[in-house]
Design a protein around this motif. Structure first.
Motif, PDB file in Angstrom:
ATOM      1  N   MET A   1      74.475-112.803 -76.710  1.00 26.42           N
ATOM      2  CA  MET A   1      73.979-113.656 -77.805  1.00 26.42           C
ATOM      3  C   MET A   1      73.859-112.835 -79.099  1.00 26.42           C
ATOM      4  O   MET A   1      73.335-111.734 -79.082  1.00 26.42           O
ATOM      5  N   ILE A   2      74.360-113.407 -80.202  1.00 26.72           N
ATOM      6  CA  ILE A   2      74.210-112.700 -81.477  1.00 26.72           C
ATOM      7  C   ILE A   2      72.822-113.010 -82.038  1.00 26.72           C
ATOM      8  O   ILE A   2      72.434-114.176 -82.146  1.00 26.72           O
ATOM      9  N   LEU A   3      72.096-111.958 -82.365  1.00 25.84           N
ATOM     10  CA  LEU A   3      70.739-112.161 -82.876  1.00 25.84           C
ATOM     11  C   LEU A   3      70.788-112.519 -84.355  1.00 25.84           C
ATOM     12  O   LEU A   3      71.635-112.045 -85.094  1.00 25.84           O
ATOM     13  N   THR A   4      69.832-113.361 -84.771  1.00 29.13           N
ATOM     14  CA  THR A   4      69.753-113.767 -86.175  1.00 29.13           C
ATOM     15  C   THR A   4      68.918-112.760 -86.970  1.00 29.13           C
ATOM     16  O   THR A   4      67.835-112.378 -86.530  1.00 29.13           O
ATOM     17  N   ASN A   5      69.408-112.375 -88.148  1.00 27.57           N
ATOM     18  CA  ASN A   5      68.611-111.587 -89.080  1.00 27.57           C
ATOM     19  C   ASN A   5      67.515-112.503 -89.630  1.00 27.57           C
ATOM     20  O   ASN A   5      67.787-113.423 -90.403  1.00 27.57           O
ATOM     21  N   ILE A   6      66.298-112.270 -89.233  1.00 28.11           N
ATOM     22  CA  ILE A   6      65.212-113.218 -89.528  1.00 28.11           C
ATOM     23  C   ILE A   6      64.978-113.378 -91.037  1.00 28.11           C
ATOM     24  O   ILE A   6      64.572-114.443 -91.502  1.00 28.11           O
ATOM     25  N   LYS A   7      65.306-112.338 -91.823  1.00 24.54           N
ATOM     26  CA  LYS A   7      65.122-112.443 -93.277  1.00 24.54           C
ATOM     27  C   LYS A   7      66.245-113.238 -93.947  1.00 24.54           C
ATOM     28  O   LYS A   7      66.256-113.380 -95.161  1.00 24.54           O
ATOM     29  N   ASN A   8      67.194-113.715 -93.149  1.00 27.53           N
ATOM     30  CA  ASN A   8      68.235-114.566 -93.717  1.00 27.53           C
ATOM     31  C   ASN A   8      67.925-116.048 -93.568  1.00 27.53           C
ATOM     32  O   ASN A   8      68.736-116.893 -93.936  1.00 27.53           O
ATOM     33  N   LEU A   9      66.754-116.364 -93.034  1.00 24.00           N
ATOM     34  CA  LEU A   9      66.385-117.772 -92.860  1.00 24.00           C
ATOM     35  C   LEU A   9      65.588-118.252 -94.071  1.00 24.00           C
ATOM     36  O   LEU A   9      64.782-117.498 -94.621  1.00 24.00           O
ATOM     37  N   SER A  10      65.804-119.511 -94.446  1.00 25.00           N
ATOM     38  CA  SER A  10      64.938-120.105 -95.467  1.00 25.00           C
ATOM     39  C   SER A  10      63.580-120.346 -94.805  1.00 25.00           C
ATOM     40  O   SER A  10      63.464-120.288 -93.567  1.00 25.00           O
ATOM     41  N   LEU A  11      62.561-120.648 -95.606  1.00 22.59           N
ATOM     42  CA  LEU A  11      61.238-120.851 -95.015  1.00 22.59           C
ATOM     43  C   LEU A  11      61.225-122.034 -94.054  1.00 22.59           C
ATOM     44  O   LEU A  11      60.585-121.980 -93.001  1.00 22.59           O
ATOM     45  N   SER A  12      61.958-123.101 -94.391  1.00 19.94           N
ATOM     46  CA  SER A  12      61.936-124.236 -93.468  1.00 19.94           C
ATOM     47  C   SER A  12      62.711-123.918 -92.197  1.00 19.94           C
ATOM     48  O   SER A  12      62.299-124.305 -91.101  1.00 19.94           O
ATOM     49  N   GLU A  13      63.797-123.158 -92.321  1.00 17.74           N
ATOM     50  CA  GLU A  13      64.524-122.756 -91.102  1.00 17.74           C
ATOM     51  C   GLU A  13      63.648-121.875 -90.223  1.00 17.74           C
ATOM     52  O   GLU A  13      63.634-122.014 -89.001  1.00 17.74           O
ATOM     53  N   LEU A  14      62.900-120.983 -90.850  1.00 15.66           N
ATOM     54  CA  LEU A  14      62.033-120.090 -90.076  1.00 15.66           C
ATOM     55  C   LEU A  14      61.018-120.903 -89.272  1.00 15.66           C
ATOM     56  O   LEU A  14      60.860-120.710 -88.066  1.00 15.66           O
ATOM     57  N   SER A  15      60.365-121.854 -89.946  1.00 13.64           N
ATOM     58  CA  SER A  15      59.343-122.581 -89.192  1.00 13.64           C
ATOM     59  C   SER A  15      59.981-123.484 -88.134  1.00 13.64           C
ATOM     60  O   SER A  15      59.439-123.619 -87.035  1.00 13.64           O
ATOM     61  N   ASP A  16      61.156-124.046 -88.419  1.00  7.98           N
ATOM     62  CA  ASP A  16      61.843-124.864 -87.394  1.00  7.98           C
ATOM     63  C   ASP A  16      62.228-124.024 -86.179  1.00  7.98           C
ATOM     64  O   ASP A  16      62.040-124.448 -85.038  1.00  7.98           O
ATOM     65  N   ARG A  17      62.772-122.834 -86.460  1.00  6.66           N
ATOM     66  CA  ARG A  17      63.212-121.987 -85.337  1.00  6.66           C
ATOM     67  C   ARG A  17      62.016-121.563 -84.477  1.00  6.66           C
ATOM     68  O   ARG A  17      62.091-121.557 -83.251  1.00  6.66           O
ATOM     69  N   LEU A  18      60.914-121.227 -85.140  1.00  4.02           N
ATOM     70  CA  LEU A  18      59.742-120.791 -84.374  1.00  4.02           C
ATOM     71  C   LEU A  18      59.158-121.947 -83.554  1.00  4.02           C
ATOM     72  O   LEU A  18      58.787-121.777 -82.395  1.00  4.02           O
ATOM     73  N   LYS A  19      59.137-123.111 -84.165  1.00  4.21           N
ATOM     74  CA  LYS A  19      58.637-124.297 -83.456  1.00  4.21           C
ATOM     75  C   LYS A  19      59.473-124.542 -82.203  1.00  4.21           C
ATOM     76  O   LYS A  19      58.962-124.756 -81.114  1.00  4.21           O
ATOM     77  N   ALA A  20      60.808-124.451 -82.388  1.00  4.43           N
ATOM     78  CA  ALA A  20      61.717-124.698 -81.260  1.00  4.43           C
ATOM     79  C   ALA A  20      61.504-123.676 -80.139  1.00  4.43           C
ATOM     80  O   ALA A  20      61.783-123.966 -78.971  1.00  4.43           O
ATOM     81  N   LEU A  21      60.996-122.508 -80.508  1.00  4.14           N
ATOM     82  CA  LEU A  21      60.755-121.483 -79.477  1.00  4.14           C
ATOM     83  C   LEU A  21      59.352-121.605 -78.875  1.00  4.14           C
ATOM     84  O   LEU A  21      58.912-120.757 -78.100  1.00  4.14           O
ATOM     85  N   GLY A  22      58.633-122.659 -79.292  1.00 10.42           N
ATOM     86  CA  GLY A  22      57.324-122.916 -78.696  1.00 10.42           C
ATOM     87  C   GLY A  22      56.146-122.280 -79.426  1.00 10.42           C
ATOM     88  O   GLY A  22      55.038-122.258 -78.923  1.00 10.42           O
ATOM     89  N   PHE A  23      56.365-121.770 -80.647  1.00 10.92           N
ATOM     90  CA  PHE A  23      55.266-121.174 -81.410  1.00 10.92           C
ATOM     91  C   PHE A  23      54.432-122.278 -82.063  1.00 10.92           C
ATOM     92  O   PHE A  23      54.972-123.271 -82.546  1.00 10.92           O
ATOM     93  N   GLU A  24      53.103-122.095 -82.130  1.00 15.94           N
ATOM     94  CA  GLU A  24      52.266-123.048 -82.842  1.00 15.94           C
ATOM     95  C   GLU A  24      52.602-122.992 -84.339  1.00 15.94           C
ATOM     96  O   GLU A  24      53.080-121.964 -84.818  1.00 15.94           O
ATOM     97  N   GLY A  25      52.265-124.087 -85.042  1.00 15.73           N
ATOM     98  CA  GLY A  25      52.615-124.206 -86.455  1.00 15.73           C
ATOM     99  C   GLY A  25      52.185-123.022 -87.315  1.00 15.73           C
ATOM    100  O   GLY A  25      52.942-122.548 -88.158  1.00 15.73           O
ATOM    101  N   TYR A  26      50.952-122.534 -87.097  1.00 20.68           N
ATOM    102  CA  TYR A  26      50.433-121.487 -87.986  1.00 20.68           C
ATOM    103  C   TYR A  26      51.096-120.129 -87.765  1.00 20.68           C
ATOM    104  O   TYR A  26      50.937-119.210 -88.572  1.00 20.68           O
TER     105      TYR A  26
END
Ligand code: SAH
Ligand code: SF4
Length: 344
Positions: A1-26
């Motif tokens: 799997m190719i890992l994503t450079n986390i600093k290349n995500l927009s803020l909304s992409e970051l929160s969407d990706r974290l949500k999808a991985l099961g992280f709470e909103g905050y």
């Protein structure tokens, strides 16, 4: 799997990706602080996240940082950074200190396709756009280099490249730069400078709250097209129509940059025409003294001439500032940024 450079995500992409991985909103807020305020390089340093969260982040993302290849310091304190990109290309960022502020001049592309005749970067051609991460990390590496000695207060997007042809990465980067949990710059302290991409100018005010500067540099289509090829596509009429359509917060003004090229665009008639041209928009004028570079075909006017030109604008009631050039001895001034090995 190719890992994503986390600093290349927009803020909304970051929160969407974290949500999808099961992280709470905050959790997105916590991650943002670690990445952009504390500038960590490992997920394991994110100590208010449990071990399991850190493991998941590690499995999906990387944290990258740009590195400084060389720093040159001018006799006036200006620092020019040569920064290496992941693909070995290089860009420059220039830090300009004054008594009241420290401004970083940020690049948005490797080279530039616009080909303005008075600009050193323009002679290189375009290699590519910078990514969100590469735009942001210029600020991060310089902040790291300055440590506690100086704090960056202002950003100007006046380095290499034309920001408004890289809006896809520019706008998400600007959002992160002004977010209070990320870089926390004031929107009043960020200026994006454009050569005049009319359809993008029209939308600018709806996409970002930061300030806009327009590189005008001529008062007739004939001269502007000669020194700035983009004018053939977006002539003065189109440019000003787009500026009038752009939403502008109350009391904000658009800065017009005008590089004085002796015998080309600096007649006193030009000054009068400039005053007329700007009348319909809330404007302020930066008169820029031309910075020479190897092989440059233009000359700067004598100082008395610049003052005459300025006086006409002042008499018409404009704020017109003569922009002192900083860092000229290290080719760190406007339009002097070019890196030989990138030449297209
Ligand atoms: N591409 C954008 C931003 C980068 S150029 C733009 O053109 O606005 C930043 C500013 O430096 C522009 O106003 C540009 O016209 C000016 N500039 C370019 N070459 C210059 C030179 N040789 N001397 C002085 N200013 C220059
Ligand atoms: Fe590109 Fe701006 Fe230079 Fe023109 S002045 S070539 S748009 S960087």
């Amino acid at each position: 799997m190719i890992l994503t450079n986390i600093k290349n995500l927009s803020l909304s992409e970051l929160s969407d990706r974290l949500k999808a991985l099961g992280f709470e909103g905050y959790r997105a807020r916590q991650v943002k602080r670690w990445l952009y305020q504390k500038d960590v390089t490992l997920f394991d340093e994110m100590t208010n996240l449990g071990k399991e969260y850190r493991r998941i982040l590690d499995e999906h993302f990387t944290i990258s940082s740009l590195s400084i290849q060389e720093v040159q310091e001018s006799s006036d304190g200006t620092r020019k950074y040569l920064i290496t990109l992941p693909d070995e290309k290089a860009i420059e960022a220039v830090m300009i200190p004054t008594e009241s502020r420290n401004t970083l001049c940020v690049s948005t592309q490797v080279g530039c396709a616009m080909g303005c005749g008075f600009c050193y970067t323009g002679t290189m051609g375009l290699a590519r756009n910078l990514t969100i991460f590469e735009i942001l990390d210029q600020v991060a590496v310089v902040r790291r280099d300055l440590k506690d000695k100086k704090k960056l207060t202002n950003l100007v997007f006046m380095g290499m490249g034309e920001p408004l042809v890289n809006t896809k990465n520019l706008y998400p980067a600007l959002e992160i730069l002004i977010d209070p949990e990320c870089f926390a710059f004031s929107r009043h302290h960020i200026t994006v400078s454009t050569v005049g991409i009319a359809p993008e100018i029209e939308k600018f005010g709806d996409k970002t709250p930061v300030k806009l500067a327009v590189s005008l540099h001529a008062t007739t289509d004939e001269v502007r097209s000669r020194i700035m090829p983009i004018n053939k596509k977006y002539p003065l009429k189109k440019l000003f129509e787009s500026l009038k359509k752009m939403s502008l917060p109350k009391r904000n003004r658009i800065t017009f940059e005008y590089v004085l090229l002796h015998g080309v665009n600096d007649s006193l008639d030009d000054a009068r025409r400039l005053a007329k041209l700007l009348a319909p928009v809330p404007a302020k004028i930066n008169l820029i003294l031309f910075n020479e570079f190897p092989g440059a075909p233009y000359k700067r006017p004598p100082d008395e001439w610049v003052l005459k030109f300025q006086k006409i604008l002042l008499d018409k009631g404009y704020v017109a500032v003569i922009r002192k050039s900083r860092g000229r001895d290290i080719l760190g001034a406007c339009g002097q940024l070019a890196i030989e090995k990138n030449a297209a």
